[in-house]
Enzyme design. Structure first.
Site, PDB file in Angstrom:
ATOM      1  N   SER A 136       1.737   7.478   0.336  1.00  0.00           N
ATOM      2  CA  SER A 136       1.521   8.290  -0.867  1.00  0.00           C
ATOM      3  C   SER A 136       0.028   8.341  -1.138  1.00  0.00           C
ATOM      4  CB  SER A 136       2.248   7.667  -2.056  1.00  0.00           C
ATOM      5  OG  SER A 136       1.830   8.239  -3.286  1.00  0.00           O
ATOM      6  N   TYR A 176       5.187   1.007  -7.576  1.00  0.00           N
ATOM      7  CA  TYR A 176       5.282   2.054  -6.549  1.00  0.00           C
ATOM      8  C   TYR A 176       3.974   2.163  -5.774  1.00  0.00           C
ATOM      9  CZ  TYR A 176       5.701   6.640  -4.373  1.00  0.00           C
ATOM     10  OH  TYR A 176       5.722   7.666  -3.465  1.00  0.00           O
TER      11      TYR A 176
END
Length: 256
Positions: A138, A151
Site C-alpha cells: 500500500s 493497517y
C-alpha cells in the site's frame, strides 16, 4: 503456461488479477472465503478462457491456514509457479476505538499468512529455477497513518519483507515484487467504512488498472511499483517531507 495462486480473488484487485492471468492463458488456484462466489468465478473464467481453475475456500484469519492451502494443492498434484499475496482488509479509526480482534486478524492475514505462503512455496520455485511472487502492499507502507495505524504498519512489513527477499533471490530465477496501490474502487473501502472519506474522493483507481500495473511489474521482475501518478507523488512527498507534516495530512485524509 504457469499455475498462479491468488489470495482474495472474489472481488477488487484480486478478481482483476484472476481475470488478467486467466486471459494470458495461465491456470489458476483461487483462494477466498466464500465458496459460492469461488464456484461462480471458477465457472466464469473457465468458460471464457479455457484454462484450468481450482479453488480453495478458507478463512485466512484462522491459524494453520497456509499449511491447509499447501496440503490441498499437494493433493491436487499442482506446483505453484506464481504466488499473488493479495488478500487484505482494513480497520480504521483511533486506535483506542478500533477492535483488537479485527486488528489481530489483519496482522494474521497481511503478515503471518503472506510470510507463511511465501516460505512454503518459495523452495520449490528455487529448485525449479523459475517463479514469481507479488505481495500487495500500500502507499501507506511508506508512512505512518494516524487513524489507520495497524493497517499501515502491516503494509510497511510487506514492503520491507519484499525488498529484503528480492535481494536474497537474485540469481535464483525467482523474483519478488511489491505492488503499492493507493485508493482503489473496491469493496475494501465500504467494508472499512472509509468510502466517504477524503482519501476515496479523489484520484481513486480502478482495480483492473492496478492489477495491470502489478502484472507488468511482476513480469519485468521489478522490486517495487506504486500504482498511478498521484500515488507516486504521494510516496515521493512522504520521503521528502518531515513526519511532523506527513502525519497531520494522513490523518486529515480519513475525515469525511
Amino acid at each position: 503456461m504457469d499455475t498462479v495462486l491468488i489470495t482474495g480473488t472474489t472481488s477488487g484487485i484480486g478478481a482483476a488479477f484472476a481475470e488478467k492471468f486467466a486471459r494470458e492463458g495461465n491456470n489458476l488456484i483461487l483462494v477466498s472465503r466464500n465458496a459460492d462466489k469461488l464456484r461462480r468465478q471458477q465457472a466464469d473464467l473457465q468458460s471464457r478462457y479455457h484454462v484450468s481453475i481450482e479453488y480453495i475456500s478458507c478463512d485466512l484469519a484462522e491459524d494453520g491456514v497456509a499449511e491447509l492451502i499447501t496440503e490441498k494443492i499437494r493433493q491436487l498434484g499442482l506446483l505453484v509457479d506464481v504466488l499473488i499475496n493479495n488478500a487484505g482488509f482494513n480497520e480504521v479509526g483511533y486506535f483506542t476505538d478500533t477492535h483488537l480482534s479485527k486488528e489481530l486478524n489483519m496482522i494474521q492475514v497481511h503478515i503471518k499468512v503472506l510470510t507463511s505462503l511465501t516460505k512454503l512455496f518459495l523452495p520449490g520455485m528455487i529448485d525449479r529455477g523459475h517463479g514469481r511472487i507479488l505481495n500487495v502492499g500500500s502507499t501507506g507502507a511508506y508512512m505512518p497513518c494516524p487513524c489507520d495505524t495497524v493497517y499501515a504498519a502491516t503494509k510497511a512489513y510487506v514492503l520491507s519483507f519484499s525488498n529484503g527477499l528480492y535481494q536474497e533471490l537474485k540469481g535464483t530465477g525467482v523474483t519478488v515484487t511489491c505492488l503499492c496501490p493507493g485508493a482503489t474502487q473496491t469493496l475494501f473501502a465500504s467494508k472499512a467504512n472509509i468510502d466517504n472519506t477524503l482519501l476515496f474522493k479523489f484520484f481513486v483507481m480502478q482495480p483492473e488498472d492496478v492489477a495491470s500495473i502489478g502484472y507488468k511489474s511482476l513480469m519485468k521482475g521489478k522490486r517495487t511499483t506504486t500504482a498511478g501518478l498521484y500515488n507516486k507523488l504521494l510516496v515521493l512527498s512522504s520521503k521528502l517531507l518531515p513526519i511532523s507534516i506527513i502525519n497531520p495530512i494522513a490523518q486529515w485524509m480519513f475525515k469525511e
